[in-house]
Design an enzyme around this catalytic site. Sequence first.
Site, PDB file in Angstrom:
ATOM      1  N   GLU A 182      44.661   4.671  36.635  1.00 43.76           N
ATOM      2  CA  GLU A 182      43.652   4.369  35.625  1.00 43.76           C
ATOM      3  C   GLU A 182      43.664   5.491  34.594  1.00 43.76           C
ATOM      4  O   GLU A 182      43.555   6.662  34.947  1.00 43.76           O
ATOM      5  CB  GLU A 182      42.273   4.236  36.292  1.00 43.76           C
ATOM      6  N   LYS A 302      31.902   7.881  43.712  1.00 41.74           N
ATOM      7  CA  LYS A 302      31.308   7.197  42.561  1.00 41.74           C
ATOM      8  C   LYS A 302      30.546   6.018  43.150  1.00 41.74           C
ATOM      9  O   LYS A 302      31.138   5.131  43.763  1.00 41.74           O
ATOM     10  CB  LYS A 302      32.410   6.710  41.618  1.00 41.74           C
ATOM     11  N   GLU A 306      29.173   1.087  37.231  1.00 39.94           N
ATOM     12  CA  GLU A 306      30.237   0.206  36.765  1.00 39.94           C
ATOM     13  C   GLU A 306      30.739  -0.703  37.884  1.00 39.94           C
ATOM     14  O   GLU A 306      31.939  -0.826  38.129  1.00 39.94           O
ATOM     15  CB  GLU A 306      31.380   1.033  36.169  1.00 39.94           C
ATOM     16  N   ARG A 358      21.844   4.300  27.021  1.00 39.88           N
ATOM     17  CA  ARG A 358      22.593   4.653  28.231  1.00 39.88           C
ATOM     18  C   ARG A 358      22.648   6.171  28.437  1.00 39.88           C
ATOM     19  O   ARG A 358      22.722   6.644  29.566  1.00 39.88           O
ATOM     20  CB  ARG A 358      24.007   4.086  28.115  1.00 39.88           C
ATOM     21  N   ASP A 387      30.670   9.379  27.500  1.00 41.06           N
ATOM     22  CA  ASP A 387      31.933   9.211  28.211  1.00 41.06           C
ATOM     23  C   ASP A 387      33.107   9.834  27.466  1.00 41.06           C
ATOM     24  O   ASP A 387      33.900   9.109  26.868  1.00 41.06           O
ATOM     25  CB  ASP A 387      32.190   7.707  28.425  1.00 41.06           C
ATOM     26  N   GLU A 415      41.847   9.802  27.516  1.00 35.80           N
ATOM     27  CA  GLU A 415      41.406   8.405  27.475  1.00 35.80           C
ATOM     28  C   GLU A 415      40.911   7.969  26.091  1.00 35.80           C
ATOM     29  O   GLU A 415      41.352   6.960  25.563  1.00 35.80           O
ATOM     30  CB  GLU A 415      40.303   8.185  28.516  1.00 35.80           C
TER      31      GLU A 415
END
Length: 847
Positions: A182, A302, A306, A358, A387, A415
């Site tokens: 990922e 985690k 999500e 958020r 993020d 990312e």
Amino acid sequence: MFKLLLFLFFLGLVAAENGLDGWLRYAPIPFAHKHHGHIPDKIVALNSTESSPVNTAGLELQKGFKGIFDKRVKIDDRIHGRHGKGGSSVIVGTVEQYANAGGKADVPSLGNDGFWLDICGSTARILGQNERGALYGAFEYLSRLAQGKISDDTFASNPDAPIRWINQWDNLNEGGTHGSIERGYGGYSIFFDNGTIVPDLTRAAQYARLLASIRVNAVVVNNVNANYTLLTEENMDGLARIADVFRPWGIQMGLSLYFASPEELGGLDTFDPLDERVIAWWHDITDKLYKRVPDMAGYLVKANSEGQPGPLTYNRTLAEGANLFAKAVQPYGGVVMFRAFVYDSKTLNQTLDWRADRANAAVEYFGELDGKFDDNVVVQIKYGPIDFQVREPASPLFANLFETNTAIELQITQEYLGQQCHVVYLPPLWRTILDFDMRVDQKPSLVSDIVSGKRFNRKLGGYAGVANVGTNTTWLGSHLAMSNLYAYGRLAWDPSSDSVEILQDWTRLTFGFDPKVLHTITKLSMDSWPTYEKYTGNLGIQTLTDILLGHYGPNPASQDGNPWGQWTRADSDSIGMDRTVWNGTRFAGQYPSEVAELYEHPETTPDDLLLWFHHVPYTHRLHSGKTVIQHFYDEHYDGAARAQDYVHMWKSLRGRIDKERYEHVLHRLIYQAGHALVWRDSINTFYFNKSGIPDDAGRVANHPYRIEAEDMILGGYLPYAVSPFEAASGATAVVTASNSSTGTAEVELKVPDGKYDLAVNYFDLAIGRSEWSLSVGGREVGRWEGDSEYVLGHAPSPYIDGHSAMRITFENVWVRNGDKLRIVGQADGEEPAPLDYVSVLPVGVVD
Ligand SMILES: *[C@@H]1O[C@H](CO)[C@@H](O)[C@H](O)[C@H]1NC(C)=O
Ligand SMILES: *[C@@H]1O[C@H](CO)[C@@H](O)[C@H](O)[C@H]1NC(C)=O
Ligand SMILES: *[C@@H]1O[C@H](CO)[C@@H](O)[C@H](O)[C@H]1NC(C)=O
Ligand SMILES: *[C@@H]1O[C@H](CO)[C@@H](O)[C@H](O)[C@H]1NC(C)=O
Ligand SMILES: *[C@@H]1O[C@H](CO)[C@@H](O)[C@H](O)[C@H]1NC(C)=O
Ligand SMILES: *[C@@H]1O[C@H](CO)[C@@H](O)[C@H](O)[C@H]1NC(C)=O
Ligand SMILES: *[C@@H]1O[C@H](CO)[C@@H](O)[C@H](O)[C@H]1NC(C)=O
Ligand SMILES: *[C@@H]1O[C@H](CO)[C@@H](O)[C@H](O)[C@H]1NC(C)=O
Ligand SMILES: *[C@@H]1O[C@H](CO)[C@@H](O)[C@H](O)[C@H]1NC(C)=O
């Protein structure tokens, strides 16, 4: 014979420059023979057990002397005679081992993993507080030699924080496929393949070597979005093999856990963290793991984020969830890293609720749990509240946990920052967070001092770096991106390290001594983050990338109305998140009062975070005096122009760097220069369209050198409305009429005779290999393929959009007035050879 030797030597040199050795090349230094007086006659490694980091240090020193000085030095495991007699030596071991072997030294008291280095002529003593520290000392000594820093010195070095971990986001991939990663852009997993651990762990050992040299002490090997299949008996055996190859490098293995494993793997009807059967199941698994890996670092979890299951599913607190694992690993000295990246975007409605945010989630979830976590739990907090954006304020959670261990999560893999296809040297960004003073209780409270445990007197804490290296010899997909991995380790050891010094050490170790190479890479890298910010998202508005797909190319519209709660609230008059206490989401109020007061008002908020904290008209004037919208336009033009410069800067290094790495980097910089223009035009077009406010300098939506493909004479090509519209010049591209057909686009050039740079903007989807050719006046200028998906490694896009948009440039093409320019596109499968525009640029102009 001589020829053969020469050939082998050459082969060796070439093979060494594919990036595999990273910054540990031990390349010969200039005038190496002059320094032979500084090379000891022997290496004494005070532990010869194969798995011992001290033994590794001895072998590494030997390798270093051979590479740097071309001298073979023998290794011994004993000190013969008194120190200083019977020839010179470099001694490496722990302080205790040295004393036991009869050595005497006045070593200052060292912290865990610390070391003491004493270099005097050709004699050196490298003593660690533990074996790992001794290995760090050996790498430090070698780093100096490899950089030609050969002088006497005596000093001690201790880590700022005990936790200096790497997180790999590798998947096991059942079903015959290679382990994917990922947010990985450099090949497949070096750990996993087809649902299990790869038989050959050579790369894992090489990775451990690189990490040990930057003093990383643990690696969590699997994705935080974990899978219970990790914990089958077969896989636990495989994990033990990984730990075995890590151990000689002083690296401990950690694992990410899937919270619902007791149900999905264990066959229980619950995964409630307070259920006795669940507790017993996790204790059993933990015992089995520690039986195989007695020095396992611990777990990373985690949960309830999500889509991941977690304790909240059973109305248990996040602390109860974390403590379940903490109690299981506690007898073994293990640690549980519990991620603070918990949010429930389903409760947020942008349209209905101006106060929805958020960014508030972490403090809302974790603030009230302060003091409820076991002592071996560390709450792992992303540097910013959202993020890994191009710029964020420091997460306020750092200033809301006083009786809880914390660590900062940094992202080495890029990312949201160009995915290793754009150069972005990250330490300057990281330092904005680490150096930020939270002013807890009106006292100095640097984020780095909070996570190290100093500020609130915590024993544990530190750093987690997400580094998704893969099977490519470049590790990260890009040679230049490796400076980020190197710098991560340096900063985790000492967060006050200077970004330029780190970079220059890395550059000398990676590319050698040429001052021009050093100067150029320094200039380019230090400029790279500001530049990327300029041509992506400014003023704290976030990266403005596609939030729904890939996180790579531009797509500002996706930053609103999305279900992830990552918003800009851009409308036709105004933009920005109102995070004030008086009128907005109240996020600013999560900081200690001094900081909260600063962020509450646009006048006291720094320009670079204005739109993070405030919703303002496009015409709002910044401290700089510019309006918000003009700042956007200007920054995007400036940023894209700087990215063009990188190509010229790099080209000035031709012949000064080995061909393989020179070409690899050049290819990416040329690509970046083209994609920076895509970014520039997409963002400017989008906000011009939204606001209707023209660019003072008249550049936006005004491209005199461009010929739109849809305006050419088309055969077999059809106009195509691109989505998002701003990803194509004029909102329109052309595509072949069918999946297999050929398209032609022709235009008569009306320009004075002369030399021009011809730039073609097209789309290379991550499917198929379309082919294009360009000719002028009947002469072929060039042909190319849509093969970037096999080369670049960024998140793939099967669409005609801001991810797939790119440019190829043919320089110095002779054009006569009236020449016919013709592009032929051959579709391949679902890739319809899409074309956007051609720029006929007088030499020196870029648009
Ligand atoms: C040598 O290394 C092994 C493996 O790390 C370790 O178990 C042993 O205690 C070490 N010996 C000494 C004398 O420190
Ligand atoms: C875990 O892996 C199995 C086997 O590949 C798969 O069926 C399952 O959906 C995965 N679970 C999660 C949570 O990803
Ligand atoms: C993947 O593993 C399965 C067993 O788990 C095996 O049957 C299959 O042949 C493997 N596929 C490949 C490509 O190695
Ligand atoms: C990385 O590895 C993949 C898979 O092995 C390969 O296809 C790709 O070309 C490599 N990318 C780079 C940038 O070297
Ligand atoms: C959790 O609490 C809510 C509200 O108190 C309740 O409706 C729900 O049934 C509880 N869920 C579980 C799994 O206990
Ligand atoms: C938010 O509220 C609006 C207006 O009621 C509604 O149309 C929309 O579907 C809601 N969005 C979400 C994500 O629930
Ligand atoms: C205050 O909030 C309202 C929404 O409730 C918003 O429309 C308005 O722009 C905000 N005012 C300022 C000055 O930010
Ligand atoms: C923005 O785009 C819309 C839809 O394509 C178009 O109707 C409008 O004229 C554009 N506005 C500006 C200022 O370019
Ligand atoms: C191209 O091929 C894809 C899949 O093979 C198909 O879905 C699509 O309709 C085709 N497009 C055209 C224009 O033929």
